[in-house]
Design an enzyme around this catalytic site. Structure first.
Site, PDB file in Angstrom:
ATOM      1  N   GLY A 275       0.841  -1.195   0.000  1.00 42.24           N
ATOM      2  CA  GLY A 275       0.000   0.000   0.000  1.00 42.24           C
ATOM      3  C   GLY A 275       0.872   1.239   0.000  1.00 42.24           C
ATOM      4  N   CYS A 343      -9.714  22.241  17.083  1.00 40.95           N
ATOM      5  CA  CYS A 343      -9.584  22.619  18.489  1.00 40.95           C
ATOM      6  C   CYS A 343      -9.052  21.452  19.303  1.00 40.95           C
ATOM      7  CB  CYS A 343     -10.918  23.101  19.034  1.00 40.95           C
ATOM      8  SG  CYS A 343     -11.522  24.485  18.074  1.00 40.95           S
TER       9      CYS A 343
END
Ligand SMILES: *Cc1c(COP(=O)(O)O)cnc(C)c1O
Length: 421
Positions: A275, A343
């Site tokens: 991959g 955040c």
């Protein structure tokens, strides 16, 4: 080797300036080079030209339909880990007879789906899965090829989160247990034993653990043959590492040279599931600088994309190079963190790295983001998923549109008791 290079001080992908893509599609965006993907696939696959083998690109690394179509055209098979990935292969026009299906928690509908398509084989990871697959195949009146994924308890010497071949990992079946399953194989009349499999981890930088895993499987194949069981496939998984920073992984040719002889001598067809080594350095994440901020301790470069687009630095502490799209020669630069809009204090893409002076609006390319990049992106903090773009020579194509706000809420409903409908 990849196709992201500076020409006249501007960063290009093949023959297309990244700035042009940013102007047309906006940022954040993943940009992939079809030339790099092709070259990496062929370099890998051709390294095994002398032995019977099948290269099955690992769909979980990069799963956009256009990319799967590209690999399919190159003759690639696919290593999948879910029904959703099989659906992607189907939509991309992939060959089911070149699909191998791994994963520890396959559901009954997933097994049915894969059985109905007639894949090459299932990599079964537990006794429970073996029983369920036998049952489901029987119900559908099928006999399906199966390989057992063995957990060889080999340390792949990589990051703990991407090690998969140790007893502490949930993957595969330990040898002793696998042997008793092989012995009792007649309990599974709807399963045809066809192979043995292991995948010991990802971002592997040394050959020794890979060779050890291979010789482990070869020995097992010998023992199984001794028991009168015919083994056609030896699946060595994926895992070959790439250079993110200063790593020196074995090249595909070196990898092939080290394992080909032993694999050939086993008399089995070798299945490979690469991959990262194919896709990792074939893609970048293109970002724009939103703000620059400095306090008495640190310098922050705040970009419009972050851990929501590329979670690897937050998840594994991974290193990605960051290249300014407009080259800044002769600038000494200074230490800064490249951070995103999320955040969370873990929302960083690079930490304590030397960056040149930058202005609001400038473009940055986070390199080596082709594998485990977009596929792990999320909508956290209400961020639409970024666009994906495939470059081919002088052309580029949007292969996934940037999500819109309406995509964020498309599947949500406000129930009647809250005055919805
Ligand atoms: C993730 C995975 C791969 C691919 O790993 P890479 O490190 O990207 O080459 C191959 N096989 C299995 C079973 C996997 O889970």
């Amino acid at each position: 080797m990849h196709h992201f290079n500076y020409q006249h001080g501007e960063l290009y992908c093949e023959e297309v300036p990244l700035r042009r893509i940013a102007e047309e599609t906006g940022t954040p965006a993943y940009i992939y080079s079809s030339a790099t993907l092709t070259r990496h696939y062929q370099a890998f696959d051709h390294s095994f030209a002398d032995i019977p083998h099948l290269t099955c690109f690992s769909v979980k690394a990069l799963s956009n339909l256009a990319i799967l179509r590209l690999f399919s055209r190159l003759g690639s098979g696919f290593d999948i880990v879910s029904g959703g990935e099989l659906y992607r292969v189907e939509q991309a026009g992939g060959d089911f007879q070149k699909v191998v299906y791994s994963g520890v928690s396959k559901t009954e509908p997933e097994l049915e789906y894969a059985l109905s398509k007639g894949i090459l084989f299932f990599n079964v990871e537990s006794e429970g899965e073996l029983e369920l697959l036998n049952q489901v195949a029987g119900r559908l009146g099928k006999k399906t090829p199966v390989a057992l994924r063995i957990n060889p308890d080999i340390d792949p010497q990589t990051h703990a989160h991407i090690s998969t071949g140790l007893k502490v990992n949930k993957f595969g079946i330990e040898l002793g247990q696998a042997k008793s399953l092989f012995r009792d194989w007649k309990k599974y009349p709807h399963l045809e034993l066809c192979g043995v499999d292991c995948h010991i981890g990802s971002q592997l930088l040394r050959m020794e653990p890979i060779v050890e895993a291979l010789s482990f499987l070869v020995k097992l194949v010998g023992e199984l043959r001794g028991m009168g069981l015919e083994i056609k496939y030896l699946d060595l998984g994926g895992g070959l590492g790439i250079t993110y920073n200063s790593e020196h992984p074995p090249l595909p040719g070196e990898y092939a040279a080290e394992i080909s002889e032993m694999a050939k001598a086993s008399g089995c067809k070798l299945i490979l599931e690469p991959g990262r080594v194919i896709a990792g350095n074939a893609g970048v994440l293109l970002l724009q600088v939103s703000f620059l901020k400095e306090n008495s301790l640190k310098r922050f470069i705040i970009a419009d994309g972050g851990m929501n687009d590329l979670i690897r630095p937050a998840l594994y502490g991974s290193y990605h190079e960051v290249w300014p799209v407009t080259q800044k020669p002769d600038q000494p630069g200074s230490l800064a963190d490249l951070v995103g809009p999320i955040c969370e204090s873990a929302d960083f893409l690079a930490r304590d790295r030397v960056f040149p002076e930058l202005k609001r609006g400038e473009l940055l390319a986070v390199m080596s983001a082709g594998a485990y990049g977009f596929v792990m992106a999320s909508n956290y903090n209400g961020q639409p998923l970024p666009a994906e773009v495939l470059v081919s020579g002088r052309d580029f194509h949007v292969i996934r549109e940037r999500e819109k706000y309406s995509d964020l809420t498309r599947l949500e409903k406000i129930p009647e008791f809250l005055d919805g409908k």
